[in-house]
Each structure stands twice: as structure tokens, then as C-alpha cells.
Design an enzyme around this catalytic site. Structure first.
Site, PDB file in Angstrom:
ATOM      1  N   PRO A   5      -7.319  -2.651  11.505  1.00  0.00           N
ATOM      2  CA  PRO A   5      -8.643  -2.124  11.191  1.00  0.00           C
ATOM      3  C   PRO A   5      -8.632  -0.598  11.300  1.00  0.00           C
ATOM      4  O   PRO A   5      -8.407  -0.055  12.381  1.00  0.00           O
ATOM      5  CB  PRO A   5      -9.554  -2.758  12.241  1.00  0.00           C
TER       6      PRO A   5
ATOM      7  N   HIS B 126     -15.034   0.487   7.959  1.00  0.00           N
ATOM      8  CA  HIS B 126     -14.417  -0.062   6.748  1.00  0.00           C
ATOM      9  C   HIS B 126     -14.244  -1.548   7.047  1.00  0.00           C
ATOM     10  O   HIS B 126     -13.214  -1.974   7.562  1.00  0.00           O
ATOM     11  CB  HIS B 126     -13.068   0.629   6.493  1.00  0.00           C
TER      12      HIS B 126
ATOM     13  N   TYR C 211      12.294   8.302  11.223  1.00  0.00           N
ATOM     14  CA  TYR C 211      11.213   9.164  11.713  1.00  0.00           C
ATOM     15  C   TYR C 211      11.644  10.631  11.735  1.00  0.00           C
ATOM     16  O   TYR C 211      10.833  11.519  11.503  1.00  0.00           O
ATOM     17  CB  TYR C 211      10.730   8.698  13.091  1.00  0.00           C
TER      18      TYR C 211
ATOM     19  N   GLN D 198      -4.348  -8.373   6.251  1.00  0.00           N
ATOM     20  CA  GLN D 198      -5.232  -9.552   6.304  1.00  0.00           C
ATOM     21  C   GLN D 198      -4.644 -10.712   5.516  1.00  0.00           C
ATOM     22  O   GLN D 198      -4.098 -10.508   4.432  1.00  0.00           O
ATOM     23  CB  GLN D 198      -6.569  -9.224   5.630  1.00  0.00           C
TER      24      GLN D 198
ATOM     25  N   ARG E 100     -15.516   1.682  -4.784  1.00  0.00           N
ATOM     26  CA  ARG E 100     -15.952   0.373  -5.307  1.00  0.00           C
ATOM     27  C   ARG E 100     -17.441   0.416  -5.648  1.00  0.00           C
ATOM     28  O   ARG E 100     -17.875  -0.064  -6.697  1.00  0.00           O
ATOM     29  CB  ARG E 100     -15.697  -0.721  -4.254  1.00  0.00           C
TER      30      ARG E 100
ATOM     31  N   THR F 184      -4.582  -5.947  -1.463  1.00  0.00           N
ATOM     32  CA  THR F 184      -5.208  -4.914  -2.301  1.00  0.00           C
ATOM     33  C   THR F 184      -4.350  -3.651  -2.202  1.00  0.00           C
ATOM     34  O   THR F 184      -3.919  -3.309  -1.102  1.00  0.00           O
ATOM     35  CB  THR F 184      -6.634  -4.568  -1.819  1.00  0.00           C
TER      36      THR F 184
ATOM     37  N   SER G 280      -8.548   6.612   6.246  1.00  0.00           N
ATOM     38  CA  SER G 280      -9.048   6.544   4.861  1.00  0.00           C
ATOM     39  C   SER G 280     -10.478   6.001   4.825  1.00  0.00           C
ATOM     40  O   SER G 280     -11.213   6.233   3.855  1.00  0.00           O
ATOM     41  CB  SER G 280      -8.132   5.687   3.990  1.00  0.00           C
TER      42      SER G 280
ATOM     43  N   ASP H 195     -14.210   1.892  -0.268  1.00  0.00           N
ATOM     44  CA  ASP H 195     -15.457   1.131  -0.449  1.00  0.00           C
ATOM     45  C   ASP H 195     -16.455   1.946  -1.281  1.00  0.00           C
ATOM     46  O   ASP H 195     -17.197   1.397  -2.104  1.00  0.00           O
ATOM     47  CB  ASP H 195     -16.085   0.804   0.917  1.00  0.00           C
ATOM     48  N   THR H 196     -16.478   3.251  -1.041  1.00  0.00           N
ATOM     49  CA  THR H 196     -17.379   4.134  -1.784  1.00  0.00           C
ATOM     50  C   THR H 196     -16.995   4.160  -3.263  1.00  0.00           C
ATOM     51  O   THR H 196     -17.864   4.150  -4.146  1.00  0.00           O
ATOM     52  CB  THR H 196     -17.335   5.549  -1.154  1.00  0.00           C
TER      53      THR H 196
ATOM     54  N   VAL I 171       0.834  -1.208   0.000  1.00  0.00           N
ATOM     55  CA  VAL I 171       0.000   0.000   0.000  1.00  0.00           C
ATOM     56  C   VAL I 171       0.867   1.255   0.000  1.00  0.00           C
ATOM     57  O   VAL I 171       0.658   2.178  -0.805  1.00  0.00           O
ATOM     58  CB  VAL I 171      -0.973  -0.003   1.205  1.00  0.00           C
TER      59      VAL I 171
ATOM     60  N   ARG J 175     -10.691  -7.873   9.013  1.00  0.00           N
ATOM     61  CA  ARG J 175      -9.774  -6.780   9.363  1.00  0.00           C
ATOM     62  C   ARG J 175      -9.606  -6.659  10.878  1.00  0.00           C
ATOM     63  O   ARG J 175      -8.527  -6.349  11.373  1.00  0.00           O
ATOM     64  CB  ARG J 175     -10.294  -5.459   8.796  1.00  0.00           C
TER      65      ARG J 175
HETATM   66  N1  NAD Z   1      -7.718   1.187   4.819  1.00  0.00           N
HETATM   67  C1  NAD Z   1      -7.764   0.539   3.658  1.00  0.00           C
HETATM   68  O1  NAD Z   1      -8.662   0.772   2.841  1.00  0.00           O
HETATM   69  C2  NAD Z   1      -6.699  -0.484   3.360  1.00  0.00           C
HETATM   70  C3  NAD Z   1      -6.595  -1.089   2.092  1.00  0.00           C
HETATM   71  C4  NAD Z   1      -5.592  -2.018   1.886  1.00  0.00           C
HETATM   72  C5  NAD Z   1      -4.731  -2.362   2.925  1.00  0.00           C
HETATM   73  N2  NAD Z   1      -4.867  -1.773   4.139  1.00  0.00           N
HETATM   74  C6  NAD Z   1      -4.007  -2.086   5.268  1.00  0.00           C
HETATM   75  O2  NAD Z   1      -2.763  -1.434   5.102  1.00  0.00           O
HETATM   76  C7  NAD Z   1      -1.765  -2.139   5.849  1.00  0.00           C
HETATM   77  C8  NAD Z   1      -0.577  -2.420   4.938  1.00  0.00           C
HETATM   78  O3  NAD Z   1      -0.938  -3.320   3.912  1.00  0.00           O
HETATM   79  P1  NAD Z   1       0.194  -3.810   2.876  1.00  0.00           P
HETATM   80  O4  NAD Z   1      -0.497  -4.669   1.894  1.00  0.00           O
HETATM   81  O5  NAD Z   1       0.994  -2.639   2.426  1.00  0.00           O
HETATM   82  O6  NAD Z   1       1.089  -4.713   3.840  1.00  0.00           O
HETATM   83  P2  NAD Z   1       2.633  -5.090   3.626  1.00  0.00           P
HETATM   84  O7  NAD Z   1       2.905  -6.276   4.508  1.00  0.00           O
HETATM   85  O8  NAD Z   1       2.946  -5.187   2.176  1.00  0.00           O
HETATM   86  O9  NAD Z   1       3.401  -3.815   4.199  1.00  0.00           O
HETATM   87  C9  NAD Z   1       3.417  -3.468   5.544  1.00  0.00           C
HETATM   88  C10 NAD Z   1       4.754  -2.794   5.816  1.00  0.00           C
HETATM   89  O10 NAD Z   1       4.728  -2.311   7.159  1.00  0.00           O
HETATM   90  C11 NAD Z   1       6.056  -2.447   7.657  1.00  0.00           C
HETATM   91  N3  NAD Z   1       6.025  -2.399   9.118  1.00  0.00           N
HETATM   92  C12 NAD Z   1       5.499  -3.308   9.971  1.00  0.00           C
HETATM   93  N4  NAD Z   1       5.669  -2.889  11.242  1.00  0.00           N
HETATM   94  C13 NAD Z   1       6.299  -1.695  11.185  1.00  0.00           C
HETATM   95  C14 NAD Z   1       6.757  -0.765  12.162  1.00  0.00           C
HETATM   96  N5  NAD Z   1       6.603  -1.007  13.458  1.00  0.00           N
HETATM   97  N6  NAD Z   1       7.371   0.338  11.733  1.00  0.00           N
HETATM   98  C15 NAD Z   1       7.557   0.592  10.423  1.00  0.00           C
HETATM   99  N7  NAD Z   1       7.150  -0.253   9.445  1.00  0.00           N
HETATM  100  C16 NAD Z   1       6.533  -1.374   9.830  1.00  0.00           C
HETATM  101  C17 NAD Z   1       6.534  -3.792   7.112  1.00  0.00           C
HETATM  102  O11 NAD Z   1       7.945  -3.911   7.138  1.00  0.00           O
HETATM  103  C18 NAD Z   1       5.954  -3.748   5.687  1.00  0.00           C
HETATM  104  O12 NAD Z   1       6.882  -3.227   4.744  1.00  0.00           O
HETATM  105  C19 NAD Z   1      -2.452  -3.412   6.368  1.00  0.00           C
HETATM  106  O13 NAD Z   1      -2.866  -3.215   7.705  1.00  0.00           O
HETATM  107  C20 NAD Z   1      -3.655  -3.544   5.454  1.00  0.00           C
HETATM  108  O14 NAD Z   1      -4.701  -4.298   6.050  1.00  0.00           O
HETATM  109  C21 NAD Z   1      -5.814  -0.831   4.373  1.00  0.00           C
END
Ligand code: NAD
Length: 316
Positions: free
Chosen positions: A123, A177, A67, A84, A153, A233, A145, A150-151, A16, A90
Site C-alpha cells: 500500500p 490510494h 544496489y 494484489q 482515471r 495493472t 505515486s 486514480d486522478t 510495473v 492493497r
Molecule cells: N501505486 C500504484 O499506483 C501501483 C499501481 C500498480 C501496482 N502497484 C504496486 O507495485 C508493486 C509491483 O507490482 P508488479 O505488478 O510490478 O508486481 P510484480 O510481481 O510483477 O513485480 C514485483 C517485482 O519485485 C521483485 N521483488 C520482490 N521482492 C524484492 C526485493 N526484496 N528486492 C528486489 N526486488 C524484489 C520481484 O522479483 C518482482 O520482479 C506491487 O506492490 C503493486 O501492488 C502500485
């Protein structure tokens, strides 16, 4: 005349975070993007790859940082944490990601106390609430976000069903969400017409209730289907994030269903979930009380209590 381009920091250089960085770099909205990940090598590799496309994008300074490099960010977008697995809800991620937030959020605010925080990790509604509590900030400055994805979609699926441009379809998914989200059909319009008025013009003679139920089902289960098919996703959420960040950086007063602390919304308070909000340089400045039907109000309340139950398990 001096001009300083906006700066966006992204925590989490996974699917993401990096797809968002790519879309943001193409958008030309910002002059500086910092990627922070506990896997520094991965963040560096991703930045190299992005930078090698810079001659095809608007000049943007992109680098892997710590940071400390988030200082002076206009907005910090948090995508770090567990995601997930196939079939997993979630809400199952809550304990692990809330723990991660207890470190990440103070780290960000130490160097960027004035920045806006946009939460994406899931979540998302619970983590928005967690980030708000940890930070002690104004609720407008810490938002998620939410159901912007979802909207989108919903708008796409409705537009495909009705053979009309998605930009002429206005319809919200509200609430969590996740599994308790709801479609606000009573406020949905196509070309300015309520659905009940538009449907007869379409001449397709479909069973409106049956079709709308199927479309909502597809929206609610989209992430499960995509994760089962390809593991994660990221394209649509990345575009949704660009849209939200655009509304902030350009001070647009856009109305978007972001996740924000509710303060007396249909009697609901002390929970973050998505309702239409005014989004501008102050963040999710305020929620807008749109006219929901009785049934939608009941569904929104059920979504809020499902989220509250999970919040209570965190002992914040
Ligand atoms: N809100 C939404 O609509 C939506 C949509 C898609 C995914 N997501 C969420 O976004 C998050 C990321 O998804 P993704 O597919 O990119 O996962 P991913 O596993 O590809 O990436 C997560 C990243 O976070 C890093 N990370 C973990 N702990 C950390 C920390 N303490 N400090 C710094 N970095 C850290 C990991 O090293 C990894 O690179 C998930 O929680 C997923 O469920 C949200």
C-alpha cells in the site's frame, strides 16, 4: 561544456518496473536507467529486450544492476514487492512489503544518500511513511505515486462521459490510494468552469449526482476490475510515473496529487496520503491547501485515520 544526463534507478523489474522503464526510455528524459531485482536473471532479460529497441528511442544506457549501481541516481523508483491478487485490498500487502522495505531502503541510501525516493509498491501511502521513517530524510525527498493514477482515471472517465479532451478536465482524487480515497468534486473544473456550470452547457440532461457517483465508483474499483481481468495493472501507472519523474527532472513545479507526509494539512499530521503537492527537483516540496468542502474534509480525515490504524500495527 560537460553535460550529464539524469539517472533513474528502478527497484523491482516486474510488470510495473519494466513498463515504467519502457515508457521512460521512450520519453528521452534520462540518459541512464538501472533495473534492480532480487531475480537478477529476470532484470537482465528485461534489459536485453529494452536495449534491442534502442534504435527506435532516444539513446539511453539501460542495464540490470545491483544496489551499488544506484549511486548518483537523481531519483530511485521503488516498485518491488508483492502485488494484489484478485479481490485482495492493497492494505493486505502491508506486512510483507514493509518487511521488504526494511532491507531495500537502507541498501539504496547507503550508496545514494542524496537521492529522491519515489515509492510505488502498495500500500503506497503506508510504504511511503515506512520509507520516510526508515530513511530519516526530509519529507519532501520521500514521496509516493499516491493518487496520480486514480486522478488520471477520473479525468479520463469524466472526459469520456462529457465528450471533452481529458487535458481540459481538472479533478483530483485525494487521500489513500485505495478504498478510502475521495473525489474532490468541489474543486473540479472543465475548461475552467466548475462542474455545476459546465454540466448545463453539455445539454445531456444527465442526473449529475448519479453520474458522478458512478464515475467515482469506477475509479475506486478500477484496479480490482483490471486485476481480475488480466492479473495486474501497469500501463497507466507507468505513464503516471513518467509524469512525476518528468516534473522532478525538469524542475517543473507541477502540481500533482502525490503521497507525502502531512504536516498540519487541515489539522492532519504524521500520516502520508495524497493531496495536491508542488513537485520539482526537490521532490514533493510542499502540499497545497486547496479549498475542500466540509464533507471532503471529513472524508480526508477518515482516510487519514484508516491509514494511521494500519501504521500503528507496524510498530515502527
Ligand atoms: N501505486 C500504484 O499506483 C501501483 C499501481 C500498480 C501496482 N502497484 C504496486 O507495485 C508493486 C509491483 O507490482 P508488479 O505488478 O510490478 O508486481 P510484480 O510481481 O510483477 O513485480 C514485483 C517485482 O519485485 C521483485 N521483488 C520482490 N521482492 C524484492 C526485493 N526484496 N528486492 C528486489 N526486488 C524484489 C520481484 O522479483 C518482482 O520482479 C506491487 O506492490 C503493486 O501492488 C502500485
Amino acid at each position: 561544456m560537460s553535460f550529464s544526463a539524469p539517472k533513474v534507478s528502478i527497484i523491482g523489474a516486474g510488470n510495473v518496473g519494466t513498463t515504467f522503464a519502457f515508457a521512460l526510455m521512450k520519453s528521452g528524459l534520462t540518459g541512464e536507467i538501472v533495473l534492480v531485482d532480487r531475480n537478477q536473471k529476470r532484470a537482465e532479460g528485461e534489459c536485453m529486450d529494452l536495449n534491442h529497441g534502442m534504435s527506435f528511442a532516444s539513446p539511453t544506457k539501460i542495464y540490470a544492476g545491483s544496489y551499488r549501481d544506484c549511486a548518483a541516481s537523481n531519483i530511485v523508483v521503488v516498485t518491488a514487492g508483492a502485488k494484489q491478487k484478485a479481490g485482495q485490498a492493497r492494505l493486505a500487502l502491508v506486512k510483507e512489503n514493509a518487511e521488504i522495505f526494511k532491507t531495500i531502503i537502507p541498501e539504496i541510501l547507503t550508496v545514494a544518500p542524496e537521492t529522491l525516493l519515489l515509492i510505488v509498491s502498495n500500500p503506497v501511502d503506508i510504504l511511503t511513511y515506512v520509507a520516510l521513517k526508515i530513511s530519516g530524510r526530509n519529507p519532501a525527498h520521500v514521496f509516493g505515486s499516491g493518487t496520480v493514477l486514480d486522478t488520471s482515471r477520473l479525468r479520463f472517465l469524466l472526459s469520456a462521459h462529457c465528450s471533452v479532451d481529458p487535458r481540459n478536465v481538472h479533478a483530483y482524487i485525494l487521500g489513500e490510494h485505495g478504498d478510502t480515497e475521495l473525489p474532490a468534486w468541489s474543486t473540479a473544473t472543465i475548461g475552467g468552469m466548475p462542474l455545476a456550470k459546465y454540466c448545463p452547457l453539455c445539454n445531456r440532461h444527465c442526473d449529475e449526482k448519479k453520474e458522478l457517483d458512478a464515475i467515482f465508483d469506477e475509479v475506486k474499483n478500477a484496479a480490482y476490475k483490471i486485476i481480475e481481468a488480466k492479473g495486474a495493472t501497469y500501463y497507466a501507472i507507468a505513464l503516471a510515473l513518467v509524469r512525476i519523474v518528468e516534473a522532478v527532472l525538469r524542475d517543473e513545479n507541477s502540481i500533482l496529487p502525490v503521497s507525502r507526509l502531512l504536516e498540519g494539512y487541515y489539522g492532519l499530521s504524521d500520516v502520508a496520503l495524497s493531496v495536491p503537492c508542488l513537485v520539482n527537483k526537490k521532490g514533493a516540496e510542499r502540499s497545497l491547501r486547496i479549498g475542500l468542502s466540509q464533507e471532503e474534509q471529513t472524508q480526508l480525515k477518515a482516510s487519514a485515520s484508516a491509514l494511521r490504524k494500519v501504521i500503528h500495527t507496524l510498530g515502527l
